[in-house]
Design an enzyme around this catalytic site. Structure first.
Site, PDB file in Angstrom:
ATOM      1  N   HIS A 121       0.828  -1.227   0.000  1.00  0.00           N
ATOM      2  CA  HIS A 121       0.000   0.000   0.000  1.00  0.00           C
ATOM      3  C   HIS A 121       0.856   1.269   0.000  1.00  0.00           C
ATOM      4  CE1 HIS A 121      -3.850  -2.136   0.845  1.00  0.00           C
ATOM      5  NE2 HIS A 121      -3.060  -2.980   1.448  1.00  0.00           N
TER       6      HIS A 121
ATOM      7  N   ASN B  64     -10.239  -2.770   2.558  1.00  0.00           N
ATOM      8  CA  ASN B  64      -9.955  -2.794   1.128  1.00  0.00           C
ATOM      9  C   ASN B  64     -11.223  -2.507   0.338  1.00  0.00           C
ATOM     10  OD1 ASN B  64      -7.208  -3.357   1.218  1.00  0.00           O
ATOM     11  ND2 ASN B  64      -7.467  -5.568   1.020  1.00  0.00           N
TER      12      ASN B  64
ATOM     13  N   TYR C 160       0.827  -3.919  12.376  1.00  0.00           N
ATOM     14  CA  TYR C 160       0.774  -2.490  12.046  1.00  0.00           C
ATOM     15  C   TYR C 160       1.534  -1.630  13.052  1.00  0.00           C
ATOM     16  CZ  TYR C 160      -2.440  -3.711   8.326  1.00  0.00           C
ATOM     17  OH  TYR C 160      -2.973  -4.249   7.200  1.00  0.00           O
TER      18      TYR C 160
HETATM   19 FE1  HDE Z   1      -2.321  -4.648   5.635  1.00  0.00          FE
HETATM   20  N1  HDE Z   1      -0.514  -3.834   6.049  1.00  0.00           N
HETATM   21  N2  HDE Z   1      -1.658  -6.454   6.295  1.00  0.00           N
HETATM   22  N3  HDE Z   1      -4.068  -5.574   5.065  1.00  0.00           N
HETATM   23  N4  HDE Z   1      -2.995  -2.939   4.931  1.00  0.00           N
HETATM   24  C1  HDE Z   1      -0.164  -2.551   5.855  1.00  0.00           C
HETATM   25  O1  HDE Z   1       0.916  -1.225   7.429  1.00  0.00           O
HETATM   26  C2  HDE Z   1      -0.522  -6.646   7.013  1.00  0.00           C
HETATM   27  C3  HDE Z   1      -4.405  -6.863   5.241  1.00  0.00           C
HETATM   28  C4  HDE Z   1      -4.256  -2.652   4.488  1.00  0.00           C
HETATM   29  O2  HDE Z   1      -3.170   3.608   3.991  1.00  0.00           O
HETATM   30  C5  HDE Z   1       1.152  -2.191   6.455  1.00  0.00           C
HETATM   31  O3  HDE Z   1       1.362   0.919   7.879  1.00  0.00           O
HETATM   32  C6  HDE Z   1      -0.448  -8.009   7.463  1.00  0.00           C
HETATM   33  C7  HDE Z   1      -5.796  -7.077   4.976  1.00  0.00           C
HETATM   34  C8  HDE Z   1      -4.339  -1.270   4.089  1.00  0.00           C
HETATM   35  O4  HDE Z   1      -1.513   3.433   5.406  1.00  0.00           O
HETATM   36  C9  HDE Z   1       1.618  -3.504   7.101  1.00  0.00           C
HETATM   37  C10 HDE Z   1      -1.582  -8.622   6.986  1.00  0.00           C
HETATM   38  C11 HDE Z   1      -6.284  -5.849   4.633  1.00  0.00           C
HETATM   39  C12 HDE Z   1      -3.080  -0.735   4.330  1.00  0.00           C
HETATM   40  C13 HDE Z   1       0.462  -4.422   6.783  1.00  0.00           C
HETATM   41  C14 HDE Z   1      -2.331  -7.632   6.255  1.00  0.00           C
HETATM   42  C15 HDE Z   1      -5.195  -4.914   4.698  1.00  0.00           C
HETATM   43  C16 HDE Z   1      -2.272  -1.790   4.859  1.00  0.00           C
HETATM   44  C17 HDE Z   1       2.136  -1.557   5.530  1.00  0.00           C
HETATM   45  C18 HDE Z   1      -1.985 -10.077   7.147  1.00  0.00           C
HETATM   46  C19 HDE Z   1      -7.712  -5.501   4.223  1.00  0.00           C
HETATM   47  C20 HDE Z   1      -2.616   0.678   4.043  1.00  0.00           C
HETATM   48  C21 HDE Z   1       2.442  -0.212   6.111  1.00  0.00           C
HETATM   49  C22 HDE Z   1      -2.119 -10.504   8.486  1.00  0.00           C
HETATM   50  C23 HDE Z   1      -8.689  -5.761   5.260  1.00  0.00           C
HETATM   51  C24 HDE Z   1      -2.925   1.593   5.177  1.00  0.00           C
HETATM   52  C25 HDE Z   1       1.540  -0.073   7.210  1.00  0.00           C
HETATM   53  C26 HDE Z   1      -2.503   2.999   4.836  1.00  0.00           C
HETATM   54  C27 HDE Z   1      -0.930  -1.628   5.256  1.00  0.00           C
HETATM   55  C28 HDE Z   1       0.432  -5.676   7.234  1.00  0.00           C
HETATM   56  C29 HDE Z   1      -3.534  -7.941   5.591  1.00  0.00           C
HETATM   57  C30 HDE Z   1      -5.373  -3.537   4.384  1.00  0.00           C
HETATM   58  C31 HDE Z   1       2.953  -4.022   6.661  1.00  0.00           C
HETATM   59  C32 HDE Z   1       0.673  -8.618   8.273  1.00  0.00           C
HETATM   60  C33 HDE Z   1      -6.554  -8.392   5.095  1.00  0.00           C
HETATM   61  C34 HDE Z   1      -5.549  -0.558   3.524  1.00  0.00           C
HETATM   62  O5  HDE Z   1       1.767  -3.380   8.476  1.00  0.00           O
END
Ligand code: HDE
Length: 691
Positions: free
Chosen positions: A74, A146, A360
């Site tokens: 993202h 999402n 996060y």
């Molecule tokens: Fe994320 N995800 N994610 N994700 N995600 C990040 O956090 C992570 C997941 C989502 O505009 C990171 O600050 C793991 C699902 C959005 O700043 C990180 C897992 C969904 C955004 C991270 C998931 C998301 C992130 C990267 C599996 C939809 C952007 C930088 C367990 C429900 C937020 C940060 C923004 C961002 C980890 C799965 C949505 C790396 C470990 C499912 C919208 O922490």
């Protein structure tokens, strides 16, 4: 002497913008006024530069460290401020203040692509992040979702594998921002739980027309908790008031060439001109009894709950009404944390969500470099907050006194003893016994129903229109055709697809020119679920010009009255009229007046518009027949299934562009405005063959 030397080297004169009464004085970061912001300090007129120049060194030092690590996923995103207003009383379900009817809460929203880097384009085929930070009076609530209601994987332990596979390949560092490559499909084809999400990813959901026209989803099952401590399960949905709308693949590809910032620009300009994007927040609420009766597990993030089974209830409205003042300070530094949750909302045991609850917070330390990232204005709660956490890098708060531990009795001596916990107001985790998520033995396993990887992919497919199904099949063909080195991957994918739908698998196989392989063995036999119209974009698209842009191609000789009434009609229908001409200076109209263009033809291809008008005189048309950009403009509008309105004199250009008459091709009358509110998917078989 020095002055003379500066002038001699050409660096004096106009580049010296000196402070006067109206402009503040430029200083270093430590407040020392700067006398010269154009020339570094040198030994003699021809140098060398001196180490002593603290103004130069501070400026370059700061510049050298301007970038911070981009988000691992993202990274490319756009954000805006706004307000959320609760519109329904759900106090029977949740005690959260943010849901008190009439309560207004400041929000910050960030929309993003997933795979590409921060500088990548806005319109690849990709899932979009839809993250909202609510600065509630009981602390921040971050709904980090999402634009698709399900996810690729079921368990957080697979996330690094998924992300490694979809991002650019490790040795060659390409492709940027796209899933159409070996490693993604290798992983996906070996991981059948991705199947449902793959169907969404291959649909037009991943090609949004505008960030303002996307739905959003919390994805996981959460809980709502009322004042009595009773919990219900909940799924969160965002519904755009402009309606959901997507582009088509060829258009999205060409948008990448036309405007890398297509979505960012659209969001910024909409807010800037007062066309504030809005979404309704809706919930699906259900209980344990419902959860246990479904053929899927509600804790499995690869599954959705059809709206036909649990209807949406609208509980509020979000309006984005203010652009950021500084992209880096706000959009780049915003730190969303799914763990930010006020009393009245709670987590479920969804194993994907549980992993996110760790990730996060952890990632912010790498990105923002300090445990004090919550003090950055965009992240700081708007309600009072305080505790005994102290110090750390970039501490900006200055706590007074000795009260940095608890329990303490400092107040007895008239000193500030600091804050204390509140059983009454504090966050208390909902009783786990209110859901099918009670904990038991410690096991590395998944619940039984998680093994059904195909039923909901079939449900999704069957809920689509014929045209949408063709798009999905064609996307599978396109992406799998890009899998070069690994011959086994497309076959393995086809073997999985046979479990979803035999006919569909055959269609993709034919598109690839491959034989249908033996069906993969399903871990659990899929079941048939009733199709859901709510899953289709086409079935619920709004016929409207609101938020849409109409491109009007003019040239010398264009009828002035016709142009005037067309622009008025577009504006009356709440659309945006954008005049395009061969030269940005404009064209000389039939009445002799000059009409300035909003966009130059070569830089404003028709893919940036929702519908187009070719408003030309005979002479203007004759001139444009020789312009490839003009022919392409019309050809693409037709190929992208858009309405085309044309003056009679423009017919030769339409003919050269291969436009064939259909209900989307009109004159300049009211029929055009009606046609412009929609796309003409029925035209598609005549312009391209789909799988
Ligand atoms: Fe994320 N995800 N994610 N994700 N995600 C990040 O956090 C992570 C997941 C989502 O505009 C990171 O600050 C793991 C699902 C959005 O700043 C990180 C897992 C969904 C955004 C991270 C998931 C998301 C992130 C990267 C599996 C939809 C952007 C930088 C367990 C429900 C937020 C940060 C923004 C961002 C980890 C799965 C949505 C790396 C470990 C499912 C919208 O922490």
């Amino acid at each position: 002497m020095a002055d003379k030397a500066q002038r001699a080297t050409g660096n004096g004169g106009e580049t010296h913008q000196t402070a006067n009464g109206a402009t503040p004085i430029l200083t270093t970061n430590h407040g020392v006024a700067v006398s010269d912001n154009q020339n570094s300090l040198k030994s003699g007129v021809r140098g060398p530069t001196l180490l002593e120049d603290f103004v130069l060194r501070e400026k370059i030092f700061h510049f050298d460290h301007e970038r911070i690590p981009e988000r691992i996923v993202h990274a490319r995103g756009s954000g805006a401020h706004g307000v959320f207003e609760a519109t329904d009383d759900i106090s029977d379900l949740s005690k959260a203040a943010v849901f008190t009817k009439g309560e207004k809460t400041e929000v910050f929203a960030r929309f993003s692509t997933v795979a590409g880097g921060a500088g990548s384009v806005d319109t690849p085929r990709d899932v979009r992040g839809f993250a909202v930070k609510f600065y509630t009076r009981e602390g921040n609530w971050d709904l980090v979702g999402n634009n698709i209601p399900v996810f690729f994987i079921q368990d957080a332990i697979k996330f690094p594998d998924l992300v490694h596979s979809v991002k650019m390949e490790a040795d060659r560092a390409y492709p940027q921002a796209g899933s159409a490559h070996d490693t993604f499909w290798d992983f996906a084809s070996l991981t059948p739980e991705t199947t449902h999400m793959l169907f969404w990813a291959m649909s037009d959901r991943t090609l949004p027309r505008s960030l303002r026209m996307m739905e959003g989803f919390g994805v996981h099952t959460f809980k709502l908790v009322n004042a009595a401590g009773e919990a219900s399960f909940v799924k969160f949905h965002w519904r755009p008031t402009l309606g959901i709308q997507s582009t088509i693949w060829d258009e999205a590809l060409k948008l990448q060439a036309a405007d890398n910032d297509y979505h960012r620009r659209d969001l910024f300009e909409a807010i800037d001109t007062g066309a504030f994007p809005q979404w309704e927040l809706a919930i699906q609420v259900f209980d344990q009894e419902f959860a246990e009766a479904q053929p899927y597990d509600v804790l499995d993030a690869t599954k959705l709950i059809p709206e036909e089974d649990v209807p949406l209830r609208v509980i509020g409205r979000m309006t984005l009404n203010r652009n950021v003042d500084n992209f880096f300070a706000e959009t780049e530094q915003v730190a969303f944390l799914p763990t930010n949750i006020p009393p009245g909302i709670d987590f479920s045991n969804d194993p994907l969500l549980q992993g996110r609850l760790f990730s996060y917070l952890d990632t912010q330390k790498s990105r923002l470099g300090t445990t004090n990232f919550h003090q950055i204005p965009v992240n700081a709660p708007r309600c009072p907050f305080g505790n005994f956490q102290r110090d750390g890098m970039m501490q900006t708060m200055v706590p007074k006194g000795r009260g940095n531990y608890e329990p303490n009795s400092l107040a007895d001596h008239g000193e500030d003893g600091g804050p204390r916990e509140s059983a009454e107001k504090g966050f208390a985790t909902a009783n786990a016994a209110t859901g099918p998520d009670e904990t038991g033995d410690k096991l590395r396993i998944r619940p039984e129903l998680f093994a059904d990887h195909y039923s909901q992919a079939r449900l999704f497919l069957k809920s689509q229109t014929e045209s949408e199904q063709a798009h999905i099949a064609s996307s599978f063909v396109f992406e799998l055709s890009k899998v070069g080195l690994l011959d086994q991957v497309p076959l393995r994918m086809l073997a999985n697809l046979r479990n979803v739908d035999e006919e569909f698998a055959k269609r993709v196989a034919d598109g690839l020119g491959l034989p249908l392989p033996k069906k993969a063995k399903a871990a659990r036999e899929p079941v048939n679920m009733a199709p859901s119209d709510a899953l289709s974009i086409h079935k619920k698209m709004k016929d409207t010009l609101e938020g849409r842009a109409i491109g009007i191609l003019i040239a010398d000789g264009t009828d002035a009255d016709a142009l005037k009434s067309l622009v008025a009609a577009v504006i009356k229908a709440k659309g945006k009229a954008v005049v395009v001409a061969p030269k940005i200076g404009g064209a000389k109209l039939s009445d002799g007046s000059m009409r300035k263009a909003d966009g130059q033809l070569a830089g404003s291809p028709s893919q940036i518009f929702d519908a187009v008008v070719v408003l030309l005189s005979e002479a203007g048309c004759a001139a444009l027949l020789k312009e490839a950009a003009a022919v392409q403009w019309v050809m693409d509008a037709f190929g992208h299934l858009k309405a085309i309105g044309a003056s009679d004199a423009a017919q030769p250009l339409l003919d050269k562009a291969g436009v064939m008459p259909d209900e989307g091709v009109t004159g300049l009358d009211a029929a055009f405005i009606t046609a412009a509110t929609r796309r003409f998917y029925a035209r598609e078989p005549s312009v391209r063959s789909l799988a």
